[in-house]
Design a protein around this motif. Structure first.
Motif, PDB file in Angstrom:
ATOM      1  N   LYS A  47       0.847  -1.388  -0.157  1.00 54.55           N
ATOM      2  CA  LYS A  47      -0.041   0.035  -0.036  1.00 54.55           C
ATOM      3  C   LYS A  47       0.844   1.289  -0.123  1.00 54.55           C
ATOM      4  O   LYS A  47       0.513   2.292  -0.601  1.00 54.55           O
ATOM      5  CB  LYS A  47      -1.004  -0.103   1.287  1.00 54.55           C
ATOM      6  CG  LYS A  47      -2.003   0.876   1.227  1.00 54.55           C
ATOM      7  CD  LYS A  47      -3.067   0.389   0.146  1.00 54.55           C
ATOM      8  CE  LYS A  47      -4.491   1.310   0.131  1.00 54.55           C
ATOM      9  NZ  LYS A  47      -5.463   0.970  -0.854  1.00 54.55           N
ATOM     10  N   SER A  48       2.052   1.183   0.708  1.00 56.86           N
ATOM     11  CA  SER A  48       2.858   2.422   0.663  1.00 56.86           C
ATOM     12  C   SER A  48       3.378   2.885  -0.710  1.00 56.86           C
ATOM     13  O   SER A  48       3.864   3.858  -0.867  1.00 56.86           O
ATOM     14  CB  SER A  48       4.023   1.870   1.633  1.00 56.86           C
ATOM     15  OG  SER A  48       5.069   1.011   0.959  1.00 56.86           O
ATOM     16  N   PHE A  49       3.285   2.042  -1.739  1.00 52.55           N
ATOM     17  CA  PHE A  49       3.714   2.274  -2.955  1.00 52.55           C
ATOM     18  C   PHE A  49       2.405   2.757  -3.894  1.00 52.55           C
ATOM     19  O   PHE A  49       2.686   2.656  -5.156  1.00 52.55           O
ATOM     20  CB  PHE A  49       4.447   1.016  -3.911  1.00 52.55           C
ATOM     21  CG  PHE A  49       5.726   0.448  -3.104  1.00 52.55           C
ATOM     22  CD1 PHE A  49       6.803   1.488  -3.144  1.00 52.55           C
ATOM     23  CD2 PHE A  49       5.585  -0.232  -2.068  1.00 52.55           C
ATOM     24  CE1 PHE A  49       8.076   1.040  -2.613  1.00 52.55           C
ATOM     25  CE2 PHE A  49       7.025  -0.769  -1.532  1.00 52.55           C
ATOM     26  CZ  PHE A  49       8.210   0.039  -1.750  1.00 52.55           C
ATOM     27  N   THR A  50       1.493   3.022  -3.347  1.00 55.66           N
ATOM     28  CA  THR A  50       0.363   3.230  -4.258  1.00 55.66           C
ATOM     29  C   THR A  50       0.020   5.132  -3.747  1.00 55.66           C
ATOM     30  O   THR A  50       0.657   5.446  -2.967  1.00 55.66           O
ATOM     31  CB  THR A  50      -0.919   2.707  -3.814  1.00 55.66           C
ATOM     32  OG1 THR A  50      -1.498   3.009  -2.358  1.00 55.66           O
ATOM     33  CG2 THR A  50      -0.732   1.078  -4.172  1.00 55.66           C
ATOM     34  N   ASP A  51      -0.956   5.625  -4.475  1.00 56.52           N
ATOM     35  CA  ASP A  51      -1.258   6.892  -3.950  1.00 56.52           C
ATOM     36  C   ASP A  51      -2.736   6.896  -3.193  1.00 56.52           C
ATOM     37  O   ASP A  51      -3.347   5.987  -3.035  1.00 56.52           O
ATOM     38  CB  ASP A  51      -1.333   7.792  -5.388  1.00 56.52           C
ATOM     39  CG  ASP A  51      -2.395   7.532  -6.309  1.00 56.52           C
ATOM     40  OD1 ASP A  51      -3.089   6.332  -5.932  1.00 56.52           O
ATOM     41  OD2 ASP A  51      -2.219   8.020  -7.486  1.00 56.52           O
ATOM     42  N   ARG A  52      -3.201   8.068  -2.859  1.00 59.76           N
ATOM     43  CA  ARG A  52      -4.241   8.246  -2.448  1.00 59.76           C
ATOM     44  C   ARG A  52      -5.647   7.671  -2.950  1.00 59.76           C
ATOM     45  O   ARG A  52      -6.561   7.149  -2.261  1.00 59.76           O
ATOM     46  CB  ARG A  52      -4.562   9.766  -2.098  1.00 59.76           C
ATOM     47  CG  ARG A  52      -5.751  10.062  -0.940  1.00 59.76           C
ATOM     48  CD  ARG A  52      -5.964  11.742  -0.871  1.00 59.76           C
ATOM     49  NE  ARG A  52      -7.005  11.860   0.224  1.00 59.76           N
ATOM     50  CZ  ARG A  52      -6.609  12.190   1.174  1.00 59.76           C
ATOM     51  NH1 ARG A  52      -5.491  12.989   1.522  1.00 59.76           N
ATOM     52  NH2 ARG A  52      -7.653  12.620   2.160  1.00 59.76           N
ATOM     53  N   ASN A  53      -5.545   7.581  -4.381  1.00 62.86           N
ATOM     54  CA  ASN A  53      -6.442   6.942  -5.151  1.00 62.86           C
ATOM     55  C   ASN A  53      -6.267   5.472  -5.476  1.00 62.86           C
ATOM     56  O   ASN A  53      -6.952   4.860  -6.235  1.00 62.86           O
ATOM     57  CB  ASN A  53      -6.632   7.583  -6.324  1.00 62.86           C
ATOM     58  CG  ASN A  53      -6.973   9.106  -6.394  1.00 62.86           C
ATOM     59  OD1 ASN A  53      -7.870   9.418  -5.254  1.00 62.86           O
ATOM     60  ND2 ASN A  53      -6.625   9.905  -7.107  1.00 62.86           N
TER      61      ASN A  53
END
Length: 288
Positions: A47-53
Motif C-alpha cells: 500500500k505504501s507504493f500507491t497514491d491516495r486513489n
C-alpha cells in the motif's frame, strides 16, 4: 582366533516416524503466523507504493511523506516521549524496587501485588484517571479555578506513560535485588561506606543487566504507545502512531499512513535488535 563384535545399530524407524507429526505440528502455527502477520505486513508495504486513489505510484508517496516536516517532527516527538518516559520509569522503578527490597516495612508484599496488577490494566485507564485529577475540567481545576493544560501536553503524556510502564521496570529490577548477596552490603558497611555509596557503588552495578533489559523493553513499548497519547487529549502531541491513525482513519489517506507505518515498523525493529544485542552482551559477560 579372535572374534570381532560389531556394535548394534540403533533403529531409525521410530525417529523417522516422529519427524512427521512434529513437522506437522510446526507447520500449523507457521501457517497461522504467516497468514495472520505476514499478509497484513505485506499489504501495508504494498500500500505504501500507491497514491491516495489506490493507484500504483512507485516511490512518489515515499518521497512526499519523508520530505514532510510534520513527519520529521512526529519522529522526533515519538523518540523524545519514549526517551523521557523510559528515563522516568528507570528512576522511579529502581527507587521503588530498592525500597521494597532493602527497606522492609509492613505491606510491602501487597504493594508488589498492586504493581503487578497495574500491568494487567488497559493503558488508557491511567490517562483517564489522571485527566479526572489534572484535566481542564478535573478535580484540581475545579478547586483552584484554573484551566489546567497539563494532561494535554508532552509532560502529561510522559507522566501517564511513566505511571503505566514503571511496573515493567520494578519487577525485573526487584528480582535482581532479591538475588543480591546481603554479605556484600555488610562488608561495605563495615568498611565505612554510607548508604548512598553502597547503593551506587555496590548494588546498582550488579543489577545493571536488569536495568538495561528493562529500559530497552520500556523504550520499545513507549515508542509504539497509542492509547495513552489518544486518551490524554493532547491534540498538539503528534507521534508516529497518532499520525498513522490521523492519516488513515480521519484523513482516509491510507497510502501515506502505510508509509508512516513502515517507518514505525523499521524504527521498532531497530530498537528491538538493539534490545536483543544488549541482552546478548550481558549474557556473554555473565556466562548465561
Amino acid at each position: 582366533m579372535t572374534a570381532t563384535v560389531t556394535a548394534p545399530q540403533r533403529p531409525t524407524t521410530s525417529r523417522r516416524r516422529t519427524v512427521g507429526p512434529g513437522l506437522a505440528l510446526l507447520i500449523g502455527p507457521l501457517v497461522v503466523l504467516g497468514v495472520g502477520l505476514g499478509y497484513p505486513l505485506a499489504w501495508v508495504i504494498a500500500k505504501s507504493f500507491t497514491d491516495r486513489n489506490d493507484r500504483f505510484a512507485g516511490l512518489s508517496t515515499w518521497s512526499t511523506t519523508l520530505s514532510d516536516p510534520a513527519v520529521h517532527k512526529a519522529v522526533w516527538r515519538t523518540v523524545e516521549i519514549a526517551g523521557l518516559a523510559t528515563a522516568g520509569c528507570l528512576v522511579t522503578g529502581t527507587f521503588i524496587a530498592f525500597v521494597l527490597a532493602f527497606v522492609p516495612f509492613p505491606g510491602a508484599g501487597a504493594i508488589v501485588r498492586i504493581i503487578e496488577a497495574v500491568v494487567s490494566l488497559p493503558s488508557f485507564l491511567l490517562p483517564l484517571a489522571l485527566g479526572v485529577l489534572f484535566g481542564p475540567v478535573g478535580v484540581i481545576s475545579s478547586i483552584t479555578g484554573d484551566n489546567l493544560t497539563l494532561m494535554s501536553s508532552v509532560t502529561g503524556v510522559v507522566l501517564a506513560e511513566i505511571a503505566f510502564y514503571t511496573p515493567f521496570v520494578v519487577r525485573p529490577v526487584l528480582a535482581a535485588f532479591s538475588q543480591f548477596p546481603g554479605v556484600h552490603i555488610d562488608v561495605a558497611s563495615s568498611l565505612g561506606a554510607g548508604p548512598l555509596r553502597i547503593a551506587t557503588r555496590v548494588i546498582l552495578p550488579r543489577v545493571r543487566p536488569s536495568l538495561a533489559a528493562a529500559g530497552s523493553l520500556t523504550f520499545l513499548l513507549t515508542l509504539n504507545e497509542f492509547g495513552i497519547v489518544l486518551f490524554t487529549g493532547a491534540k498538539d502531541v503528534m507521534t508516529l502512531p497518532m499520525m498513522i491513525y490521523t492519516k488513515s482513519i480521519v484523513g482516509s489517506d491510507f497510502a501515506t499512513a502505510a508509509v508512516i507505518a513502515v517507518l514505525q515498523l523499521a524504527l521498532s525493529v531497530t530498537v528491538y535488535l538493539g534490545y536483543r544485542l544488549i541482552l546478548r552482551r550481558f549474557d556473554a559477560r555473565t556466562g548465561v
